[in-house]
Design a protein around this motif. Structure first.
Motif, PDB file in Angstrom:
ATOM      1  N   ASP A  25      88.537 -47.550  -7.707  1.00 40.97           N
ATOM      2  CA  ASP A  25      86.841 -47.560  -6.331  1.00 40.97           C
ATOM      3  C   ASP A  25      86.755 -48.152  -6.027  1.00 40.97           C
ATOM      4  O   ASP A  25      87.125 -49.707  -5.837  1.00 40.97           O
ATOM      5  N   CYS A  26      85.510 -48.164  -4.571  1.00 42.43           N
ATOM      6  CA  CYS A  26      85.344 -49.273  -4.300  1.00 42.43           C
ATOM      7  C   CYS A  26      83.862 -49.826  -4.541  1.00 42.43           C
ATOM      8  O   CYS A  26      83.206 -49.478  -5.431  1.00 42.43           O
ATOM      9  N   ALA A  27      83.242 -51.468  -4.211  1.00 45.92           N
ATOM     10  CA  ALA A  27      82.487 -51.974  -4.143  1.00 45.92           C
ATOM     11  C   ALA A  27      81.011 -51.632  -4.201  1.00 45.92           C
ATOM     12  O   ALA A  27      80.374 -50.835  -4.981  1.00 45.92           O
ATOM     13  N   LYS A  28      81.569 -50.442  -2.875  1.00 44.35           N
ATOM     14  CA  LYS A  28      80.058 -50.086  -2.911  1.00 44.35           C
ATOM     15  C   LYS A  28      79.642 -48.634  -4.155  1.00 44.35           C
ATOM     16  O   LYS A  28      77.942 -48.762  -3.963  1.00 44.35           O
ATOM     17  N   PHE A  29      80.242 -48.341  -4.536  1.00 41.94           N
ATOM     18  CA  PHE A  29      79.878 -47.220  -6.061  1.00 41.94           C
ATOM     19  C   PHE A  29      80.263 -47.770  -7.386  1.00 41.94           C
ATOM     20  O   PHE A  29      79.124 -47.612  -7.661  1.00 41.94           O
ATOM     21  N   LEU A  38      75.434 -55.703  -3.659  1.00 47.42           N
ATOM     22  CA  LEU A  38      76.869 -54.912  -2.913  1.00 47.42           C
ATOM     23  C   LEU A  38      77.549 -56.267  -2.555  1.00 47.42           C
ATOM     24  O   LEU A  38      78.889 -56.781  -3.443  1.00 47.42           O
ATOM     25  N   ARG A  39      76.858 -57.178  -2.493  1.00 45.34           N
ATOM     26  CA  ARG A  39      77.892 -58.319  -1.982  1.00 45.34           C
ATOM     27  C   ARG A  39      77.992 -59.270  -3.293  1.00 45.34           C
ATOM     28  O   ARG A  39      79.574 -59.725  -3.757  1.00 45.34           O
ATOM     29  N   ALA A  40      77.649 -59.176  -4.810  1.00 42.96           N
ATOM     30  CA  ALA A  40      78.043 -59.962  -6.004  1.00 42.96           C
ATOM     31  C   ALA A  40      79.173 -58.823  -5.962  1.00 42.96           C
ATOM     32  O   ALA A  40      79.859 -59.860  -7.194  1.00 42.96           O
ATOM     33  N   VAL A  41      78.699 -57.913  -6.137  1.00 45.65           N
ATOM     34  CA  VAL A  41      80.308 -57.016  -6.814  1.00 45.65           C
ATOM     35  C   VAL A  41      81.801 -57.377  -6.001  1.00 45.65           C
ATOM     36  O   VAL A  41      82.481 -57.024  -6.327  1.00 45.65           O
ATOM     37  N   MET A  42      81.003 -57.359  -4.134  1.00 44.18           N
ATOM     38  CA  MET A  42      82.234 -57.595  -3.696  1.00 44.18           C
ATOM     39  C   MET A  42      83.102 -58.556  -3.579  1.00 44.18           C
ATOM     40  O   MET A  42      84.578 -59.242  -4.562  1.00 44.18           O
ATOM     41  N   ASP A  43      82.513 -59.600  -4.181  1.00 51.39           N
ATOM     42  CA  ASP A  43      82.466 -61.152  -4.472  1.00 51.39           C
ATOM     43  C   ASP A  43      83.663 -60.781  -6.027  1.00 51.39           C
ATOM     44  O   ASP A  43      84.766 -61.708  -6.519  1.00 51.39           O
ATOM     45  N   ILE A  44      83.073 -60.117  -7.167  1.00 56.48           N
ATOM     46  CA  ILE A  44      83.912 -60.013  -8.109  1.00 56.48           C
ATOM     47  C   ILE A  44      84.917 -59.222  -7.998  1.00 56.48           C
ATOM     48  O   ILE A  44      85.758 -60.132  -9.356  1.00 56.48           O
ATOM     49  N   LEU A  45      84.947 -58.104  -7.450  1.00 57.30           N
ATOM     50  CA  LEU A  45      86.260 -57.597  -7.097  1.00 57.30           C
ATOM     51  C   LEU A  45      87.191 -58.445  -6.476  1.00 57.30           C
ATOM     52  O   LEU A  45      88.606 -58.390  -7.302  1.00 57.30           O
ATOM     53  N   ALA A  46      86.613 -59.329  -5.902  1.00 58.78           N
ATOM     54  CA  ALA A  46      87.748 -60.603  -4.958  1.00 58.78           C
ATOM     55  C   ALA A  46      88.487 -61.510  -6.453  1.00 58.78           C
ATOM     56  O   ALA A  46      89.292 -61.998  -6.679  1.00 58.78           O
ATOM     57  N   GLY A  47      87.700 -61.804  -6.803  1.00 56.36           N
ATOM     58  CA  GLY A  47      87.697 -62.692  -7.389  1.00 56.36           C
ATOM     59  C   GLY A  47      88.414 -62.292  -9.661  1.00 56.36           C
ATOM     60  O   GLY A  47      89.534 -62.608  -9.666  1.00 56.36           O
ATOM     61  N   LEU A  48      88.176 -60.755  -9.833  1.00 60.21           N
ATOM     62  CA  LEU A  48      89.344 -60.335 -10.542  1.00 60.21           C
ATOM     63  C   LEU A  48      90.920 -59.677  -9.600  1.00 60.21           C
ATOM     64  O   LEU A  48      91.776 -59.690 -10.400  1.00 60.21           O
ATOM     65  N   LYS A  49      90.773 -59.524  -8.325  1.00 60.87           N
ATOM     66  CA  LYS A  49      91.759 -58.983  -7.978  1.00 60.87           C
ATOM     67  C   LYS A  49      92.567 -60.396  -8.254  1.00 60.87           C
ATOM     68  O   LYS A  49      94.207 -60.751  -8.215  1.00 60.87           O
ATOM     69  N   ALA A  50      92.925 -62.355  -8.296  1.00 60.49           N
ATOM     70  CA  ALA A  50      92.543 -63.153  -7.814  1.00 60.49           C
ATOM     71  C   ALA A  50      92.998 -63.632  -9.220  1.00 60.49           C
ATOM     72  O   ALA A  50      94.153 -64.314  -9.216  1.00 60.49           O
ATOM     73  N   LYS A  51      92.414 -62.566 -10.426  1.00 55.37           N
ATOM     74  CA  LYS A  51      92.680 -63.226 -11.664  1.00 55.37           C
ATOM     75  C   LYS A  51      93.964 -62.387 -12.220  1.00 55.37           C
ATOM     76  O   LYS A  51      93.745 -61.754 -13.402  1.00 55.37           O
ATOM     77  N   GLY A  52      94.092 -61.222 -11.404  1.00 56.82           N
ATOM     78  CA  GLY A  52      94.918 -60.552 -11.587  1.00 56.82           C
ATOM     79  C   GLY A  52      95.061 -59.260 -12.701  1.00 56.82           C
ATOM     80  O   GLY A  52      96.406 -58.845 -12.809  1.00 56.82           O
ATOM     81  N   TRP A  53      93.517 -58.993 -12.088  1.00 52.69           N
ATOM     82  CA  TRP A  53      93.613 -58.105 -13.150  1.00 52.69           C
ATOM     83  C   TRP A  53      93.506 -56.498 -12.347  1.00 52.69           C
ATOM     84  O   TRP A  53      93.446 -55.939 -12.516  1.00 52.69           O
ATOM     85  N   LEU A  54      93.465 -57.053 -11.030  1.00 42.80           N
ATOM     86  CA  LEU A  54      92.637 -55.875 -10.116  1.00 42.80           C
ATOM     87  C   LEU A  54      93.691 -56.119  -8.714  1.00 42.80           C
ATOM     88  O   LEU A  54      94.393 -56.884  -8.864  1.00 42.80           O
ATOM     89  N   GLU A  55      93.860 -54.587  -8.212  1.00 40.33           N
ATOM     90  CA  GLU A  55      94.933 -54.818  -6.975  1.00 40.33           C
ATOM     91  C   GLU A  55      94.220 -54.205  -6.200  1.00 40.33           C
ATOM     92  O   GLU A  55      94.195 -53.052  -7.390  1.00 40.33           O
ATOM     93  N   ARG A  56      94.815 -53.794  -4.627  1.00 43.01           N
ATOM     94  CA  ARG A  56      94.299 -52.778  -3.759  1.00 43.01           C
ATOM     95  C   ARG A  56      94.751 -51.524  -3.661  1.00 43.01           C
ATOM     96  O   ARG A  56      96.192 -51.799  -4.231  1.00 43.01           O
TER      97      ARG A  56
END
Length: 91
Positions: A25-29, A38-56
């Motif tokens: 899913d995307c940050a908007k939904f 929205l900005r907070a979720v975008m930051d969380i997603l970027a952080g989770l990506k950096a921590k190795g939990w998520l990928e694009r």
């Protein structure tokens, strides 16, 4: 290297669980579903990506269960990494 589950915030944990349960899913939904800015979720997603939990999600179309047709990705979609999914199953 992935950051430990217990060191993640409640919101980060909820977003990971949501993506595990509902698929990429995307940050908007995600922000709409979780009642977060929205900005907070975008930051969380970027952080989770950096921590190795998520990928694009790569590609132009998203094939998501429950959809009759593939969805054109107008936003940046994230999915769990292989290690993230494995760690979540072990919890």
């Amino acid at each position: 290297m992935m950051k430990e589950w217990d060191s993640l915030s409640r919101t980060e944990q909820e977003i990971i669980k949501d993506i595990h349960r509902n698929g990429p899913d995307c940050a908007k939904f995600l922000s709409r579903r979780h009642g977060e800015e929205l900005r907070a979720v975008m930051d969380i997603l970027a952080g989770l990506k950096a921590k190795g939990w998520l990928e694009r999600v790569k590609g132009t179309f998203l094939f998501k269960r429950g959809f009759k047709k593939p969805k054109h990705m107008n936003h940046t979609y994230y999915k769990l990494t292989r290690n993230g999914a494995r760690t979540l199953r072990e919890l």
